[in-house]
Every structure is written in C-alpha cells, then in structure tokens.
Scaffold this motif. Sequence first.
Motif, short mmCIF file in Angstrom:
data_model
loop_
_atom_site.label_atom_id
_atom_site.label_comp_id
_atom_site.label_asym_id
_atom_site.label_seq_id
_atom_site.Cartn_x
_atom_site.Cartn_y
_atom_site.Cartn_z
N PHE A 58 14.05 6.56 -7.00
CA PHE A 58 13.74 7.85 -6.30
C PHE A 58 14.19 8.94 -7.29
O PHE A 58 13.65 10.28 -7.04
CB PHE A 58 14.37 7.81 -4.90
N GLU A 59 15.15 8.85 -8.32
CA GLU A 59 15.28 9.72 -9.10
C GLU A 59 14.22 10.51 -9.91
O GLU A 59 14.46 11.44 -10.37
CB GLU A 59 16.40 9.29 -10.23
N GLN A 60 13.22 9.47 -9.88
CA GLN A 60 12.10 10.03 -10.81
C GLN A 60 10.91 10.83 -9.99
O GLN A 60 10.16 11.40 -10.63
CB GLN A 60 11.31 8.63 -11.22
N VAL A 61 11.18 11.04 -8.76
CA VAL A 61 10.37 11.76 -7.90
C VAL A 61 10.73 13.05 -7.57
O VAL A 61 11.98 13.40 -7.32
CB VAL A 61 9.82 11.13 -6.92
N ASN A 62 10.16 13.80 -7.17
CA ASN A 62 10.43 15.27 -6.61
C ASN A 62 9.35 15.70 -5.73
O ASN A 62 8.36 15.92 -5.89
CB ASN A 62 10.66 16.38 -7.81
N GLN A 63 9.69 16.05 -4.39
CA GLN A 63 8.81 16.33 -3.47
C GLN A 63 7.57 15.11 -3.12
O GLN A 63 6.50 15.61 -3.16
CB GLN A 63 8.20 17.69 -3.39
N LEU A 64 7.89 13.87 -3.55
CA LEU A 64 6.87 12.70 -3.27
C LEU A 64 6.38 13.08 -1.82
O LEU A 64 7.07 13.14 -0.93
CB LEU A 64 7.27 11.52 -3.37
N PHE A 65 4.99 13.21 -1.80
CA PHE A 65 4.37 13.51 -0.48
C PHE A 65 4.77 12.45 0.68
O PHE A 65 5.23 12.79 1.76
CB PHE A 65 2.76 13.83 -0.39
N LEU A 66 4.48 10.95 0.38
CA LEU A 66 4.42 10.03 1.24
C LEU A 66 5.00 8.73 0.51
O LEU A 66 4.41 8.26 -0.41
CB LEU A 66 3.35 9.81 1.90
N ALA B 173 18.41 8.95 1.59
CA ALA B 173 18.96 9.87 0.75
C ALA B 173 17.74 10.62 0.11
O ALA B 173 18.09 11.98 -0.13
CB ALA B 173 19.87 9.20 -0.20
N ALA B 174 16.87 10.06 -0.42
CA ALA B 174 15.89 10.72 -1.20
C ALA B 174 15.04 11.66 -0.11
O ALA B 174 14.61 12.80 -0.53
CB ALA B 174 14.77 9.54 -1.66
N ILE B 175 15.08 11.23 1.17
CA ILE B 175 14.28 12.15 2.12
C ILE B 175 15.13 13.28 2.27
O ILE B 175 14.82 14.62 2.39
CB ILE B 175 14.13 11.40 3.52
N ASP B 176 16.54 13.06 2.32
CA ASP B 176 17.65 14.25 2.60
C ASP B 176 17.69 15.28 1.85
O ASP B 176 17.79 16.53 1.91
CB ASP B 176 18.92 13.58 2.95
N ASP B 177 17.39 14.91 0.61
CA ASP B 177 17.34 15.72 -0.67
C ASP B 177 16.16 16.11 -1.27
O ASP B 177 15.82 16.73 -2.27
CB ASP B 177 18.16 15.52 -1.79
N SER B 178 14.97 15.76 -0.22
CA SER B 178 13.49 16.39 -0.69
C SER B 178 12.87 15.74 -1.84
O SER B 178 11.98 16.44 -2.41
CB SER B 178 13.66 18.00 -0.87
N ARG B 179 13.51 14.52 -1.89
CA ARG B 179 12.54 13.81 -3.33
C ARG B 179 11.58 13.36 -2.67
O ARG B 179 10.34 13.12 -3.29
CB ARG B 179 13.62 12.97 -3.92
#
Lengths: 313, 313
Positions: B208-216, B233-239
């Motif tokens: 998840f560190e590799q994505v940013n604002q992945l839509f879905l 955690a990735a949802i909570d920091d908008s990744r």
Amino acid sequence: MLLLAVKAITESNRSFLAKYGVTVVTPDTVTAEQIPEIVISYAWDDVIGKQILANPDSKLKWVQTQSAGVDYLPLKSLKNLGVVVTNASGLKAVPIAQTVLSYILYFARGLNVYASRTHWEPFSNQYLVSELPVLVFGTGRIGQQIAANIKAFGGTVYGVNTTGRPVVGFDEVYSITNYQKALAKSRVVVDGLPGTPRTENFFNARFFEQVNQLFLFINIGRGTTLNQDDLLAAIDDSRVTYAALDVTTPEPLPKNHPLFERWQVLLTQHTSWGEHVNAGRTGGLFSILEKNLPSFVADGTIKQNVVDLDHGY
Amino acid sequence: MLLLAVKAITESNRSFLAKYGVTVVTPDTVTAEQIPEIVISYAWDDVIGKQILANPDSKLKWVQTQSAGVDYLPLKSLKNLGVVVTNASGLKAVPIAQTVLSYILYFARGLNVYASRTHWEPFSNQYLVSELPVLVFGTGRIGQQIAANIKAFGGTVYGVNTTGRPVVGFDEVYSITNYQKALAKSRVVVDGLPGTPRTENFFNARFFEQVNQLFLFINIGRGTTLNQDDLLAAIDDSRVTYAALDVTTPEPLPKNHPLFERWQVLLTQHTSWGEHVNAGRTGGLFSILEKNLPSFVADGTIKQNVVDLDHGY
C-alpha cells in the motif's frame, strides 16, 4: 456567420469555428444589432432566444441544444421559421447506460442489502444479469447503449419504440401499443422515454397493474413520464420490488418526500450523466456541432442529431 | 467403480454416472468395506478423506473439489498417492466477475453516496469504467472473466501472474515480482490471488506504500492474501479511497469489527458466487466432473481443472 455560444467553448473550439468563417458571440457580449445576425445558437438561452424569434429579420438557421430532450424549446416557432434543431442525444449515452448497469448490478448482486449491513449475515439470493431480462422503453442512442451493455453480460434485452421497428442490439422490439408479451417475460423495466405529450404519465397505475414482483423499475427518461404515486403504490403492494430513479418530479425533491423514505428506492438525483474526462452535464457537446458544421457551411445541410419538430424528439 | 458424493447429486447425475459404470455412495451410507474402494471423491469430506488416505489399499484416484482454492486439502498426501485433484475453478467465474463489476460501478457511479442520502444533494463526481484502469492479480478463469467484462465497457485492464506470460483479454500482463509499472497507471486493484504460502499477506503495508489515492481495492481472492489492518491504515491515510471485500479474515467477522465501521468499505460476506439458476455455492459443480469422466473411465486421463499439487492451484 455568427454563432451565439450559450454554453462555454474552448480556444480550440474557436479556432475550429474560425476555419469555417464562424465568429463567436456570447450572451454577455452580444449587441442588439448582432441578435438578428445570429445564424447558429449553440445551446439555448430563453431570454435571447425569444428576442431572436421576435425579430422578423432573424437569420437563425440552426439550434444545437444542450440536452437530449427538447421539450423546453418553442418548437412551433422554430418550425415556422424553418430553423433546424439538433439535440445532444447520444452525448451522455455511455455514462447514463453505465448508471443503468450500476442500478441493475446493485440490486442483482445484493449490494442494496450489504450497503447498510453492519453485522455478519450473508445474503446469497442474488441474480446474474442474464437471469433478469430487461425491457427498455426508448430505442434511441441511450437505449441502444444500455442494450449493448446488457448483451455484453450475456443478458436478454427487449426494446419498445413507436412502431416496433427492429433496432440493432435488441433481441426483440415491440411497439408502444403492443409491448405486453415482452413485459410478461421481463424482470427489469427501463423508462427511457422522451418527454412529449404522448408519453406524459405513461407509467401509471394501469401500467403497474400489468406486473407482479417486477424486480426493478428504472427511470432515466423524463420525470413526467412516470406517475410517482402509482409507482409507490406498486411497491407497497409488491407489484414492483425495487426502483431506481435518476429523474423525478419535481427536481429537487422536497425534504421528507416519500421517495426518500422507501428503502426499496434508489435516487441518483439527475446525475447519471456524470463522467470525468468530459466533465459537466454538457461536457463533449461541441463534438456534435463539430460533426455537422462542415456540411452546414458548405450547403446548409445538417445530418446528425436532427430533431423532428412535430414529434419533439 | 465407486464415487463418494460428499456434495448432493441429482437423479440425472446418477443416471449419467451409471452409464459409465460408476456407483454412488454418500458419507451417510458408506461402509467401512467400501472406503478403500472409493475411486472418485466428489467434493472433499475431511473425516472420510482421512480414513481413505490412511488405508494402504485405497483405490482413490481423483478428487473433484467443491471450491476453486484447494488450500484446505492434504495436498502432500494426495500427491504421494498419485491422486489427481481437479478444482471448481471457473464454476463461479461469471457471478464473481459480475460482483466485481457491481463494486466498480457502485463507487464509480456514486451509488455509495446515494445509497444513504435522504435529502437532495446531487453528487456528480463520477467516473466511467474506462476512466478507471483496473489491475487484476490472478489471470485464471475469474480474472479472465473480469477482464472480459471491463473490456465490454471500453475499459483498460492489466493482469498479474507468476511469470508475466500474456493472457488473452488483458491489455498487458506483468509478473508478480515486477508489476509496479501497471500499478502506477491503475485506479482499481483486484486481489484475485489463490491462497498459497507465497501469496499470504501479499497485500500489506509495503504494497500500500506504493499507491496514493487508489480509487478502489477489491478482494475476491483469499482473505489470507490481504493484511486487513494495513488496508485500514491505507484507507485512513488516503492511500486507498474505497475498498470492497468479498472474503475476509476471519469469516464470519465478529461484531463491531473495524471493517464494518468504515464507511469507505463495502463487505459482501463471501457471497459473490450467488446466482439463481445454478443456486448454491457449488451449484453447477457436476458439470466439471461430467466433462472429465468419459476420458477418466476410458483411459484414466483427466484434462479439465487439474490442480498442480506443488503450486497449490
């Protein structure tokens, strides 16, 4: 020649028009002297439109509307003046059809149950698209796009139009006066009718008397074609299980309207046109004008998206 | 020869088997003397399965599982005994792919917003399927069916498999060790990985560190392939913006599990296999056995849905 740009056009649109000798004026900058000189109205402005039509020397020849429906235009006056009206039919066919598929899959795959479920309770009473034959009222661009999407899922799709003439992409097409055989074998009905005096209140108590546990009723046509009270009654006595409406009467719906309160009803508030690249309700509109402009400038002919001013669509 | 029917079979299935000289026993009626005589196990029963494998005279040659994943089987013992395992891969590919499309359209067309909206507030920040390139991890039957459905909407779909070998229906295929280029141009990720020691915890904080604002982010593979805490955690920091999970760890999820509490997460509780005609989680399973039976009876060969017992899928 002069074009009135009621809807915004880009610099590249302007360059395209300039190549054909077309000059742009906007509602903010147009002068009284220019009004009778306008040949093309790109989208319709009610105030300036009336001034144009009231002027006996008006050179108006072509109105490109910003919408698929044209029921808000002074069709008689335009016809009397020999003005050609082209609509935006097809412009948002792809997004609207995707919203229709989103409705069908939402209810078919049980997302309506899961969207609000906050505990573990599996729900497997689900359908495939192919298990829910679809009957689409309206076989124009939007209807055809819906049909293509249904077929891609291996589904069955019937169409209804004025005469029952076959349309590519539909398994069968029926006439608006003789669609009962198709209705009997369908589980989903899509109201994609245009707003005309003939279609007003078409989906009423008499229509809903013909169905029993219809899985899903969809309206992406015009709010006026559906009697919402009759739909609610049909839901309450299980003639219709679910409904998904993009258009309603009125818009906006007032607070506490019964449509907001029925858990069986999904409302998307007239936004089925939504997309990103051609954002906005008229995003991509210029592409329709662009297709007709060369022949119009050359010899006055217009071929794409011409509205029959007697029928109103 | 003897077939142990762990899953129910119909009278017409029995007639088909009888034509090939196959006799049916069920877990309820099988005798101790019959156990070593069983040649085919139609679905797997853990208790009887262990008795079969413990018997040195066992004639077991073929296990047709009730699932696509086979991680719950004693794969080593089966391999040592030379037993062929066929899985149910493809059996529910159509319904599962339709659930994946329902997820994409639900979030893309704004239904997630409208599902709970009880007042008029239009939301037009919507996407077309073609505006959301999809990256599918797993290019087997389910992945291929998803790809076909995405392409039918004019979308873009990339695949990931072990080696990056091309698979029909995907725009491009990448290897599991070198998929970053595809991830960078995708807005939707579908986890369709099988449950193996290599895939366990694959979608973790490092991923998840590799994505940013992945839509879905979608999981229709195995719950074990996803680290749910890392997804949250990735949802909570908008990744990651939204997630739709059919499989989870554990199943059922306990009350008040954080996945139930995030409004960005849609859970379908391991029911993406739902359909009506072939109802039930193994509905239609016999059709796979049916395809392999003639050649198996004739010369012992089995061609369809054979599992590689070393790789576990």
